[in-house]
Write a protein that holds these residues in place. Sequence first.
Motif, PDB file in Angstrom:
ATOM      1  N   SER A   1       0.811  -1.222   0.000  1.00 28.27           N
ATOM      2  CA  SER A   1       0.000   0.000   0.000  1.00 28.27           C
ATOM      3  C   SER A   1       0.847   1.276   0.000  1.00 28.27           C
ATOM      4  N   LEU A   2       2.153   1.137  -0.061  1.00 31.12           N
ATOM      5  CA  LEU A   2       3.040   2.294   0.027  1.00 31.12           C
ATOM      6  C   LEU A   2       2.759   3.285  -1.107  1.00 31.12           C
ATOM      7  N   ASP A   3       2.491   4.513  -0.748  1.00 33.95           N
ATOM      8  CA  ASP A   3       2.162   5.550  -1.728  1.00 33.95           C
ATOM      9  C   ASP A   3       3.076   6.746  -1.505  1.00 33.95           C
ATOM     10  N   VAL A   4       4.268   6.687  -2.092  1.00 36.69           N
ATOM     11  CA  VAL A   4       5.238   7.773  -1.984  1.00 36.69           C
ATOM     12  C   VAL A   4       5.834   8.036  -3.357  1.00 36.69           C
ATOM     13  N   ALA A   5       6.541   9.144  -3.493  1.00 36.98           N
ATOM     14  CA  ALA A   5       7.207   9.461  -4.754  1.00 36.98           C
ATOM     15  C   ALA A   5       8.269   8.414  -5.059  1.00 36.98           C
ATOM     16  N   ARG A   6       8.409   8.073  -6.333  1.00 40.21           N
ATOM     17  CA  ARG A   6       9.413   7.092  -6.759  1.00 40.21           C
ATOM     18  C   ARG A   6      10.593   7.818  -7.396  1.00 40.21           C
ATOM     19  N   VAL A   7      11.798   7.328  -7.063  1.00 40.70           N
ATOM     20  CA  VAL A   7      13.010   8.047  -7.479  1.00 40.70           C
ATOM     21  C   VAL A   7      13.932   7.195  -8.346  1.00 40.70           C
ATOM     22  N   GLY A   8      13.372   6.176  -9.012  1.00 39.36           N
ATOM     23  CA  GLY A   8      14.185   5.343  -9.882  1.00 39.36           C
ATOM     24  C   GLY A   8      14.703   4.109  -9.178  1.00 39.36           C
ATOM     25  N   GLY A   9      15.738   3.492  -9.743  1.00 41.67           N
ATOM     26  CA  GLY A   9      16.272   2.253  -9.195  1.00 41.67           C
ATOM     27  C   GLY A   9      17.266   2.483  -8.073  1.00 41.67           C
ATOM     28  N   SER A  10      17.619   1.384  -7.404  1.00 40.84           N
ATOM     29  CA  SER A  10      18.574   1.485  -6.305  1.00 40.84           C
ATOM     30  C   SER A  10      19.967   1.843  -6.810  1.00 40.84           C
ATOM     31  N   LYS A  11      20.388   1.202  -7.899  1.00 43.87           N
ATOM     32  CA  LYS A  11      21.726   1.446  -8.436  1.00 43.87           C
ATOM     33  C   LYS A  11      21.823   2.798  -9.129  1.00 43.87           C
ATOM     34  N   TYR A  12      20.750   3.221  -9.761  1.00 44.68           N
ATOM     35  CA  TYR A  12      20.781   4.474 -10.511  1.00 44.68           C
ATOM     36  C   TYR A  12      19.567   5.342 -10.171  1.00 44.68           C
TER      37      TYR A  12
ATOM     38  N   ALA B   1      20.653   4.701   2.631  1.00 43.99           N
ATOM     39  CA  ALA B   1      21.275   3.965   1.530  1.00 43.99           C
ATOM     40  C   ALA B   1      21.985   2.736   2.086  1.00 43.99           C
ATOM     41  N   ASN B   2      22.529   1.937   1.167  1.00 47.28           N
ATOM     42  CA  ASN B   2      23.233   0.715   1.557  1.00 47.28           C
ATOM     43  C   ASN B   2      24.532   0.607   0.767  1.00 47.28           C
ATOM     44  N   SER B   3      25.575   0.131   1.409  1.00 51.77           N
ATOM     45  CA  SER B   3      26.904   0.109   0.792  1.00 51.77           C
ATOM     46  C   SER B   3      26.984  -0.816  -0.405  1.00 51.77           C
ATOM     47  N   GLU B   4      26.106  -1.819  -0.487  1.00 49.82           N
ATOM     48  CA  GLU B   4      26.126  -2.745  -1.613  1.00 49.82           C
ATOM     49  C   GLU B   4      25.092  -2.369  -2.668  1.00 49.82           C
ATOM     50  N   GLU B   5      23.932  -1.950  -2.241  1.00 53.66           N
ATOM     51  CA  GLU B   5      22.847  -1.685  -3.183  1.00 53.66           C
ATOM     52  C   GLU B   5      22.956  -0.339  -3.879  1.00 53.66           C
ATOM     53  N   ASN B   6      23.646   0.603  -3.261  1.00 50.53           N
ATOM     54  CA  ASN B   6      23.702   1.958  -3.814  1.00 50.53           C
ATOM     55  C   ASN B   6      25.131   2.371  -4.118  1.00 50.53           C
ATOM     56  N   ARG B   7      25.285   3.269  -5.067  1.00 48.97           N
ATOM     57  CA  ARG B   7      26.607   3.697  -5.510  1.00 48.97           C
ATOM     58  C   ARG B   7      27.159   4.809  -4.625  1.00 48.97           C
ATOM     59  N   ALA B   8      28.456   4.734  -4.352  1.00 51.12           N
ATOM     60  CA  ALA B   8      29.105   5.744  -3.512  1.00 51.12           C
ATOM     61  C   ALA B   8      28.996   7.132  -4.126  1.00 51.12           C
ATOM     62  N   GLU B   9      29.037   7.212  -5.469  1.00 54.37           N
ATOM     63  CA  GLU B   9      28.979   8.527  -6.099  1.00 54.37           C
ATOM     64  C   GLU B   9      27.627   9.213  -5.884  1.00 54.37           C
ATOM     65  N   ASP B  10      26.562   8.420  -5.795  1.00 53.34           N
ATOM     66  CA  ASP B  10      25.252   9.022  -5.529  1.00 53.34           C
ATOM     67  C   ASP B  10      25.164   9.518  -4.094  1.00 53.34           C
ATOM     68  N   VAL B  11      25.723   8.727  -3.173  1.00 51.74           N
ATOM     69  CA  VAL B  11      25.766   9.153  -1.771  1.00 51.74           C
ATOM     70  C   VAL B  11      26.576  10.438  -1.646  1.00 51.74           C
ATOM     71  N   ASP B  12      27.735  10.486  -2.314  1.00 49.65           N
ATOM     72  CA  ASP B  12      28.592  11.678  -2.248  1.00 49.65           C
ATOM     73  C   ASP B  12      27.870  12.900  -2.826  1.00 49.65           C
ATOM     74  N   ARG B  13      27.143  12.695  -3.926  1.00 50.73           N
ATOM     75  CA  ARG B  13      26.431  13.814  -4.555  1.00 50.73           C
ATOM     76  C   ARG B  13      25.367  14.374  -3.606  1.00 50.73           C
ATOM     77  N   LEU B  14      24.628  13.484  -2.968  1.00 51.21           N
ATOM     78  CA  LEU B  14      23.589  13.929  -2.044  1.00 51.21           C
ATOM     79  C   LEU B  14      24.198  14.683  -0.866  1.00 51.21           C
ATOM     80  N   ARG B  15      25.280  14.149  -0.341  1.00 47.10           N
ATOM     81  CA  ARG B  15      25.930  14.824   0.794  1.00 47.10           C
ATOM     82  C   ARG B  15      26.494  16.177   0.372  1.00 47.10           C
ATOM     83  N   ALA B  16      27.023  16.251  -0.851  1.00 45.94           N
ATOM     84  CA  ALA B  16      27.561  17.517  -1.342  1.00 45.94           C
ATOM     85  C   ALA B  16      26.467  18.576  -1.446  1.00 45.94           C
TER      86      ALA B  16
END
Length: 253
Positions: free
Chosen positions: A50-61, A77-92
Amino acid sequence: MLPVDDLGEPVPLDQPRRVVSLVPSITEAVAVSVPGALVGATDFCTHPSSLDVARVGGSKYPDVEKVLALEPDLVIANSEENRAEDVDRLRADGVRVWVTEAPATVPMALKSLRRLFGLAWDLEPDWLVRAEGLWRETRPATLTAVVPVWRRPWVVVGRDTFATDVLRRLGIENVYASHEERYPRPGLQELNDRRPDLVVLPDEPYLFTHEDGPESFPGLPYVLVNGRHLTWYGPSLVEARESLERALGYGRG
Protein backbone atom coordinates in the motif's frame (compact mmCIF):
# COMPACT_ATOMS: atom_id res chain seq x y z
CA MET A 1 29.02 13.60 19.57
CA LEU A 2 27.10 12.81 16.40
CA PRO A 3 25.92 9.26 15.76
CA VAL A 4 27.78 7.43 12.99
CA ASP A 5 26.28 5.22 10.31
CA ASP A 6 27.41 1.64 9.66
CA LEU A 7 30.44 2.89 7.71
CA GLY A 8 31.53 5.29 10.46
CA GLU A 9 30.28 8.51 8.85
CA PRO A 10 28.84 11.06 11.31
CA VAL A 11 25.19 11.80 10.49
CA PRO A 12 22.97 14.17 12.52
CA LEU A 13 19.73 12.43 13.46
CA ASP A 14 16.79 14.11 15.14
CA GLN A 15 13.45 12.43 14.56
CA PRO A 16 13.60 12.59 10.72
CA ARG A 17 10.19 13.34 9.23
CA ARG A 18 11.00 13.42 5.52
CA VAL A 19 12.82 10.21 4.67
CA VAL A 20 13.83 8.82 1.30
CA SER A 21 14.85 5.17 1.35
CA LEU A 22 16.95 3.66 -1.42
CA VAL A 23 16.89 0.19 0.16
CA PRO A 24 13.74 -1.96 -0.32
CA SER A 25 14.14 -3.85 2.96
CA ILE A 26 14.58 -0.66 4.94
CA THR A 27 11.77 1.08 3.08
CA GLU A 28 9.41 -1.56 4.42
CA ALA A 29 10.90 -1.28 7.90
CA VAL A 30 10.49 2.51 8.04
CA ALA A 31 7.00 2.45 6.55
CA VAL A 32 5.82 -0.06 9.16
CA SER A 33 7.66 1.46 12.11
CA VAL A 34 7.40 5.21 11.49
CA PRO A 35 4.15 5.76 9.56
CA GLY A 36 4.16 8.92 7.48
CA ALA A 37 7.92 9.48 7.61
CA LEU A 38 8.65 8.19 4.11
CA VAL A 39 8.31 10.67 1.27
CA GLY A 40 10.28 8.76 -1.38
CA ALA A 41 11.49 5.29 -2.31
CA THR A 42 12.91 3.38 -5.27
CA ASP A 43 10.87 1.65 -7.94
CA PHE A 44 11.90 -1.66 -6.37
CA CYS A 45 10.49 -0.82 -2.95
CA THR A 46 7.42 -3.02 -3.33
CA HIS A 47 6.42 -3.42 0.33
CA PRO A 48 4.23 -2.55 2.03
CA SER A 49 2.02 -3.07 -1.01
CA SER A 50 0.00 0.00 0.00
CA LEU A 51 3.04 2.29 0.03
CA ASP A 52 2.16 5.55 -1.73
CA VAL A 53 5.24 7.77 -1.98
CA ALA A 54 7.21 9.46 -4.75
CA ARG A 55 9.41 7.09 -6.76
CA VAL A 56 13.01 8.05 -7.48
CA GLY A 57 14.18 5.34 -9.88
CA GLY A 58 16.27 2.25 -9.20
CA SER A 59 18.57 1.48 -6.31
CA LYS A 60 21.73 1.45 -8.44
CA TYR A 61 20.78 4.47 -10.51
CA PRO A 62 18.38 6.68 -8.56
CA ASP A 63 17.36 10.02 -9.99
CA VAL A 64 19.29 12.25 -7.63
CA GLU A 65 17.41 15.34 -8.77
CA LYS A 66 14.12 13.71 -7.80
CA VAL A 67 15.56 12.85 -4.40
CA LEU A 68 16.71 16.43 -3.87
CA ALA A 69 13.34 17.80 -4.96
CA LEU A 70 11.69 15.91 -2.12
CA GLU A 71 13.75 17.93 0.38
CA PRO A 72 14.46 14.95 2.66
CA ASP A 73 15.93 15.39 6.10
CA LEU A 74 17.36 11.88 5.79
CA VAL A 75 18.21 9.52 2.95
CA ILE A 76 18.89 5.87 3.78
CA ALA A 77 21.28 3.96 1.53
CA ASN A 78 23.23 0.71 1.56
CA SER A 79 26.90 0.11 0.79
CA GLU A 80 26.13 -2.74 -1.61
CA GLU A 81 22.85 -1.68 -3.18
CA ASN A 82 23.70 1.96 -3.81
CA ARG A 83 26.61 3.70 -5.51
CA ALA A 84 29.11 5.74 -3.51
CA GLU A 85 28.98 8.53 -6.10
CA ASP A 86 25.25 9.02 -5.53
CA VAL A 87 25.77 9.15 -1.77
CA ASP A 88 28.59 11.68 -2.25
CA ARG A 89 26.43 13.81 -4.55
CA LEU A 90 23.59 13.93 -2.04
CA ARG A 91 25.93 14.82 0.79
CA ALA A 92 27.56 17.52 -1.34
CA ASP A 93 24.08 19.05 -1.71
CA GLY A 94 23.67 19.14 2.05
CA VAL A 95 21.49 16.03 2.43
CA ARG A 96 22.00 13.77 5.42
CA VAL A 97 22.66 10.20 4.21
CA TRP A 98 22.75 7.20 6.55
CA VAL A 99 24.54 4.28 4.88
CA THR A 100 23.96 0.78 6.16
CA GLU A 101 26.46 -2.00 5.57
CA ALA A 102 25.51 -5.01 3.48
CA PRO A 103 24.68 -7.55 6.20
CA ALA A 104 26.49 -10.88 6.17
CA THR A 105 24.23 -12.42 8.83
CA VAL A 106 20.74 -12.08 10.25
CA PRO A 107 22.01 -10.71 13.61
CA MET A 108 24.16 -8.16 11.76
CA ALA A 109 21.12 -6.93 9.80
CA LEU A 110 18.92 -6.68 12.87
CA LYS A 111 21.64 -4.94 14.87
CA SER A 112 22.01 -2.35 12.10
CA LEU A 113 18.26 -1.71 12.06
CA ARG A 114 18.11 -1.55 15.84
CA ARG A 115 20.79 1.16 15.80
CA LEU A 116 19.04 3.13 13.07
CA PHE A 117 15.63 3.15 14.73
CA GLY A 118 17.05 3.76 18.17
CA LEU A 119 19.25 6.67 17.13
CA ALA A 120 16.87 8.27 14.65
CA TRP A 121 13.53 7.84 16.42
CA ASP A 122 14.32 6.40 19.87
CA LEU A 123 12.25 3.43 18.79
CA GLU A 124 12.36 -0.35 19.28
CA PRO A 125 9.89 -1.77 16.75
CA ASP A 126 7.87 -4.79 17.88
CA TRP A 127 8.63 -6.67 14.67
CA LEU A 128 12.36 -6.28 15.32
CA VAL A 129 12.12 -7.82 18.77
CA ARG A 130 10.06 -10.70 17.37
CA ALA A 131 12.49 -11.27 14.50
CA GLU A 132 15.44 -11.39 16.88
CA GLY A 133 13.74 -14.14 18.84
CA LEU A 134 12.59 -16.12 15.81
CA TRP A 135 16.03 -16.20 14.18
CA ARG A 136 18.16 -16.84 17.26
CA GLU A 137 18.09 -20.61 16.74
CA THR A 138 20.42 -22.33 14.26
CA ARG A 139 19.49 -25.84 13.19
CA PRO A 140 22.18 -28.49 12.69
CA ALA A 141 23.22 -28.72 9.06
CA THR A 142 21.47 -31.56 7.22
CA LEU A 143 21.60 -30.52 3.55
CA THR A 144 23.82 -28.68 1.08
CA ALA A 145 22.46 -26.32 -1.55
CA VAL A 146 23.26 -23.97 -4.39
CA VAL A 147 21.25 -20.77 -4.56
CA PRO A 148 21.03 -19.17 -8.01
CA VAL A 149 19.71 -15.60 -8.07
CA TRP A 150 20.13 -15.00 -11.81
CA ARG A 151 20.62 -16.84 -15.08
CA ARG A 152 22.13 -15.83 -18.43
CA PRO A 153 24.67 -15.63 -16.90
CA TRP A 154 24.21 -17.79 -13.83
CA VAL A 155 24.85 -15.94 -10.59
CA VAL A 156 24.71 -17.67 -7.21
CA VAL A 157 24.80 -16.61 -3.58
CA GLY A 158 28.32 -16.89 -2.15
CA ARG A 159 30.25 -15.97 0.97
CA ASP A 160 29.26 -13.46 3.65
CA THR A 161 25.72 -12.97 2.40
CA PHE A 162 22.47 -12.58 4.29
CA ALA A 163 20.81 -15.39 2.30
CA THR A 164 23.64 -17.80 3.10
CA ASP A 165 23.19 -17.14 6.81
CA VAL A 166 19.40 -17.45 6.58
CA LEU A 167 19.77 -20.91 5.06
CA ARG A 168 22.48 -21.88 7.53
CA ARG A 169 20.11 -21.10 10.40
CA LEU A 170 17.59 -23.42 8.74
CA GLY A 171 20.10 -26.28 8.56
CA ILE A 172 21.22 -25.84 4.96
CA GLU A 173 24.84 -25.19 4.00
CA ASN A 174 25.50 -23.16 0.87
CA VAL A 175 28.18 -24.98 -1.16
CA TYR A 176 29.52 -21.57 -2.24
CA ALA A 177 29.70 -20.20 1.32
CA SER A 178 33.50 -20.25 1.29
CA HIS A 179 33.91 -18.90 -2.24
CA GLU A 180 36.10 -15.81 -2.55
CA GLU A 181 33.26 -13.85 -4.13
CA ARG A 182 29.95 -12.87 -2.57
CA TYR A 183 28.09 -13.53 -5.82
CA PRO A 184 30.07 -16.00 -7.95
CA ARG A 185 29.27 -16.58 -11.64
CA PRO A 186 29.98 -20.27 -12.18
CA GLY A 187 29.14 -22.07 -15.37
CA LEU A 188 26.15 -24.39 -15.42
CA GLN A 189 28.38 -27.45 -15.70
CA GLU A 190 30.20 -26.44 -12.54
CA LEU A 191 26.92 -25.91 -10.71
CA ASN A 192 25.76 -29.40 -11.60
CA ASP A 193 29.15 -30.95 -10.84
CA ARG A 194 28.86 -29.66 -7.28
CA ARG A 195 26.03 -32.18 -6.75
CA PRO A 196 24.30 -30.36 -3.91
CA ASP A 197 21.44 -32.00 -2.08
CA LEU A 198 19.15 -29.18 -3.16
CA VAL A 199 18.81 -26.27 -5.57
CA VAL A 200 17.10 -23.28 -3.93
CA LEU A 201 15.38 -21.06 -6.50
CA PRO A 202 13.96 -17.70 -5.29
CA ASP A 203 11.43 -15.61 -7.21
CA GLU A 204 13.61 -12.48 -7.10
CA PRO A 205 15.70 -10.84 -8.38
CA TYR A 206 15.22 -13.46 -11.12
CA LEU A 207 11.76 -15.00 -11.23
CA PHE A 208 12.47 -18.72 -11.19
CA THR A 209 9.44 -20.97 -11.73
CA HIS A 210 8.77 -24.69 -12.15
CA GLU A 211 9.15 -24.11 -15.90
CA ASP A 212 12.14 -21.77 -15.79
CA GLY A 213 15.19 -22.91 -13.86
CA PRO A 214 14.81 -26.49 -12.59
CA GLU A 215 15.34 -27.98 -16.07
CA SER A 216 18.96 -26.78 -15.87
CA PHE A 217 19.63 -29.11 -12.93
CA PRO A 218 18.52 -32.57 -14.11
CA GLY A 219 18.31 -35.11 -11.33
CA LEU A 220 18.69 -32.54 -8.54
CA PRO A 221 15.84 -31.82 -6.13
CA TYR A 222 14.79 -28.18 -6.05
CA VAL A 223 12.56 -25.81 -4.11
CA LEU A 224 10.97 -22.53 -5.13
CA VAL A 225 11.10 -19.98 -2.32
CA ASN A 226 9.90 -16.46 -1.69
CA GLY A 227 12.90 -14.30 -2.57
CA ARG A 228 11.84 -11.55 -0.20
CA HIS A 229 11.84 -14.00 2.66
CA LEU A 230 15.31 -15.18 1.71
CA THR A 231 17.03 -11.83 1.16
CA TRP A 232 15.06 -8.99 2.80
CA TYR A 233 15.87 -7.91 6.34
CA GLY A 234 13.03 -6.11 8.06
CA PRO A 235 9.43 -6.89 9.06
CA SER A 236 9.34 -9.75 6.53
CA LEU A 237 11.69 -11.70 8.83
CA VAL A 238 8.78 -12.28 11.19
CA GLU A 239 7.03 -14.47 8.62
CA ALA A 240 10.12 -15.59 6.71
CA ARG A 241 11.25 -18.42 8.95
CA GLU A 242 7.94 -20.30 8.87
CA SER A 243 7.57 -19.65 5.14
CA LEU A 244 11.03 -20.94 4.28
CA GLU A 245 10.82 -23.93 6.62
CA ARG A 246 7.53 -24.91 4.98
CA ALA A 247 9.04 -24.63 1.50
CA LEU A 248 12.22 -26.45 2.40
CA GLY A 249 10.42 -29.18 4.29
CA TYR A 250 7.58 -29.92 1.89
CA GLY A 251 8.33 -28.20 -1.38
CA ARG A 252 11.07 -30.28 -2.91
CA GLY A 253 10.57 -30.97 -6.57
